[in-house]
Design a protein around this motif. Structure first.
Motif, PDB file in Angstrom:
ATOM      1  N   GLU A   1       0.833  -1.203   0.000  1.00  0.00           N
ATOM      2  CA  GLU A   1       0.000   0.000   0.000  1.00  0.00           C
ATOM      3  C   GLU A   1       0.870   1.256   0.000  1.00  0.00           C
ATOM      4  O   GLU A   1       1.817   1.372   0.778  1.00  0.00           O
ATOM      5  CB  GLU A   1      -0.911   0.005   1.226  1.00  0.00           C
ATOM      6  CG  GLU A   1      -1.899   1.153   1.243  1.00  0.00           C
ATOM      7  CD  GLU A   1      -2.819   1.115   2.458  1.00  0.00           C
ATOM      8  OE1 GLU A   1      -3.924   1.646   2.363  1.00  0.00           O
ATOM      9  OE2 GLU A   1      -2.419   0.537   3.489  1.00  0.00           O
ATOM     10  N   VAL A   2       0.545   2.183  -0.888  1.00  0.00           N
ATOM     11  CA  VAL A   2       1.247   3.459  -0.991  1.00  0.00           C
ATOM     12  C   VAL A   2       0.256   4.566  -0.650  1.00  0.00           C
ATOM     13  O   VAL A   2      -0.772   4.706  -1.313  1.00  0.00           O
ATOM     14  CB  VAL A   2       1.813   3.673  -2.414  1.00  0.00           C
ATOM     15  CG1 VAL A   2       2.413   5.064  -2.556  1.00  0.00           C
ATOM     16  CG2 VAL A   2       2.857   2.606  -2.728  1.00  0.00           C
ATOM     17  N   THR A   3       0.553   5.330   0.389  1.00  0.00           N
ATOM     18  CA  THR A   3      -0.364   6.382   0.828  1.00  0.00           C
ATOM     19  C   THR A   3       0.250   7.772   0.753  1.00  0.00           C
ATOM     20  O   THR A   3      -0.337   8.745   1.209  1.00  0.00           O
ATOM     21  CB  THR A   3      -0.826   6.124   2.276  1.00  0.00           C
ATOM     22  OG1 THR A   3       0.321   6.082   3.128  1.00  0.00           O
ATOM     23  CG2 THR A   3      -1.578   4.800   2.374  1.00  0.00           C
ATOM     24  N   SER A   4       1.453   7.871   0.161  1.00  0.00           N
ATOM     25  CA  SER A   4       2.138   9.153   0.076  1.00  0.00           C
ATOM     26  C   SER A   4       3.135   9.116  -1.075  1.00  0.00           C
ATOM     27  O   SER A   4       3.706   8.059  -1.366  1.00  0.00           O
ATOM     28  CB  SER A   4       2.883   9.438   1.385  1.00  0.00           C
ATOM     29  OG  SER A   4       3.874  10.433   1.199  1.00  0.00           O
ATOM     30  N   PRO A   5       3.383  10.248  -1.738  1.00  0.00           N
ATOM     31  CA  PRO A   5       4.424  10.297  -2.765  1.00  0.00           C
ATOM     32  C   PRO A   5       5.804   9.962  -2.208  1.00  0.00           C
ATOM     33  O   PRO A   5       6.713   9.653  -2.973  1.00  0.00           O
ATOM     34  CB  PRO A   5       4.367  11.756  -3.253  1.00  0.00           C
ATOM     35  CG  PRO A   5       2.989  12.214  -2.926  1.00  0.00           C
ATOM     36  CD  PRO A   5       2.633  11.517  -1.646  1.00  0.00           C
ATOM     37  N   GLU A   6       5.960  10.003  -0.893  1.00  0.00           N
ATOM     38  CA  GLU A   6       7.246   9.709  -0.267  1.00  0.00           C
ATOM     39  C   GLU A   6       7.490   8.205  -0.098  1.00  0.00           C
ATOM     40  O   GLU A   6       8.612   7.783   0.154  1.00  0.00           O
ATOM     41  CB  GLU A   6       7.316  10.386   1.108  1.00  0.00           C
ATOM     42  CG  GLU A   6       7.189  11.898   1.046  1.00  0.00           C
ATOM     43  CD  GLU A   6       6.965  12.514   2.416  1.00  0.00           C
ATOM     44  OE1 GLU A   6       6.985  11.766   3.405  1.00  0.00           O
ATOM     45  OE2 GLU A   6       6.760  13.727   2.487  1.00  0.00           O
ATOM     46  N   ASP A   7       6.446   7.383  -0.216  1.00  0.00           N
ATOM     47  CA  ASP A   7       6.605   5.944  -0.032  1.00  0.00           C
ATOM     48  C   ASP A   7       7.413   5.342  -1.178  1.00  0.00           C
ATOM     49  O   ASP A   7       7.222   5.699  -2.339  1.00  0.00           O
ATOM     50  CB  ASP A   7       5.235   5.254   0.034  1.00  0.00           C
ATOM     51  CG  ASP A   7       4.486   5.575   1.313  1.00  0.00           C
ATOM     52  OD1 ASP A   7       5.091   6.169   2.217  1.00  0.00           O
ATOM     53  OD2 ASP A   7       3.297   5.234   1.395  1.00  0.00           O
ATOM     54  N   GLU A   8       8.301   4.408  -0.834  1.00  0.00           N
ATOM     55  CA  GLU A   8       9.139   3.745  -1.823  1.00  0.00           C
ATOM     56  C   GLU A   8       8.800   2.258  -1.897  1.00  0.00           C
ATOM     57  O   GLU A   8       8.458   1.651  -0.880  1.00  0.00           O
ATOM     58  CB  GLU A   8      10.626   3.899  -1.451  1.00  0.00           C
ATOM     59  CG  GLU A   8      11.128   5.332  -1.435  1.00  0.00           C
ATOM     60  CD  GLU A   8      11.292   5.903  -2.831  1.00  0.00           C
ATOM     61  OE1 GLU A   8      11.337   5.102  -3.789  1.00  0.00           O
ATOM     62  OE2 GLU A   8      11.361   7.135  -2.964  1.00  0.00           O
TER      63      GLU A   8
END
Length: 205
Positions: free
Chosen positions: A101-108
Motif C-alpha cells: 500500500e502506498v499512501t504518500s508520494p514519499e513511499d518507496e
C-alpha cells in the motif's frame, strides 16, 4: 539488558512500549502506516517501536495522519477522499491483498518489481506523467453522463481511447471506489507501465 516494563518514552503516557515490542514487524509496520509514519519498509523493529512510541503508538492516529498528509500535499490536496488508502469490499482480490500500500508520494517500493496499490491522486498522476501517460476513457462505454472505462494512454494518438481531464478521471475513479494497482519498475529494474484498476465490489472499472 532486559527491557523495562511499561512506557520508556517521555511525554507519551498512554503508550506501552512493552505492548509494541510484543508485536511482529509486520504488525508494527501496519500500525506505523495508520499513524502516518513513512518509509517503514527499511525500519528495524527497534526503530518502529521508537517511532510509534513518539507518535503516540497510533492512538489518535487520524489526527496525526491528517496533519502529516496536510504537510505532504499542501492542505491535504492531492490525496483524494480516502487519503491514498486502499478500498476493500466483498470482491477484494488476492493481487490487492499482496500489494504494498502506498499512501504518500514519499513511499518507496520495498523492492524492484513490487506490486503497489494506492488511491492517492498525486501518486497516480505523477506515475502517469513520468511515463508520458494521459488520463483517458474508452469511447462507447459511458454510463449515462459518467465517463466510460478508465484508462491511461501512453501512446498519445490512440483511436481506441479518448483523452479526458484529470479532474474528470479522478471524479470517476473515486465515484467507482477504484484501486490503482501498479509497478514502478519491472523485476529487471526497467521502468514499468503496468497498471490495473480494480473495484473491490467487482464492478466495471
Amino acid at each position: 539488558m532486559a527491557d523495562k516494563p511499561g512506557n520508556q518514552t517521555p511525554n507519551t503516557p498512554d503508550v506501552s512500549e512493552t505492548e509494541l515490542r510484543g508485536m511482529t514487524v509486520d504488525e508494527l509496520r501496519d500500525k506505523a502506516k495508520e499513524a502516518g509514519i513513512g518509509s517503514t519498509s527499511t525500519m528495524k523493529k527497534d526503530e518502529l517501536v521508537r517511532a510509534l512510541a513518539e507518535a503516540g503508538g497510533g492512538r489518535g492516529g487520524a489526527d496525526a495522519e491528517g496533519e502529516k498528509a496536510t504537510r505532504r500535499t499542501g492542505g491535504g490536496e492531492g490525496a483524494g477522499p480516502d487519503g491514498g488508502r486502499i478500498r476493500t469490499g466483498s470482491g477484494t482480490s488476492d493481487s490487492l491483498k499482496y500489494s504494498q500500500e502506498v499512501t504518500s508520494p514519499e513511499d518507496e517500493p520495498e523492492r524492484e518489481g513490487r506490486s503497489l496499490v494506492t488511491t492517492h491522486h498525486e501518486v497516480i498522476r505523477k506515475w502517469a506523467e513520468e511515463r508520458n501517460g494521459v488520463p483517458a476513457t474508452v469511447p462507447g462505454t459511458e454510463h449515462g453522463d459518467s465517463l466510460g472505462v478508465l484508462r491511461i494512454d501512453f501512446g498519445g494518438d490512440s483511436d481506441t481511447l479518448r483523452e479526458v481531464s484529470w479532474d474528470e478521471w479522478f471524479a470517476t475513479f473515486d465515484e467507482r471506489r477504484l484501486n490503482f494497482i501498479y509497478q514502478e519498475q519491472r523485476s529487471d529494474g526497467r521502468q514499468s507501465t503496468f497498471f490495473q484498476l480494480e473495484n473491490p465490489e467487482r464492478e466495471d472499472a
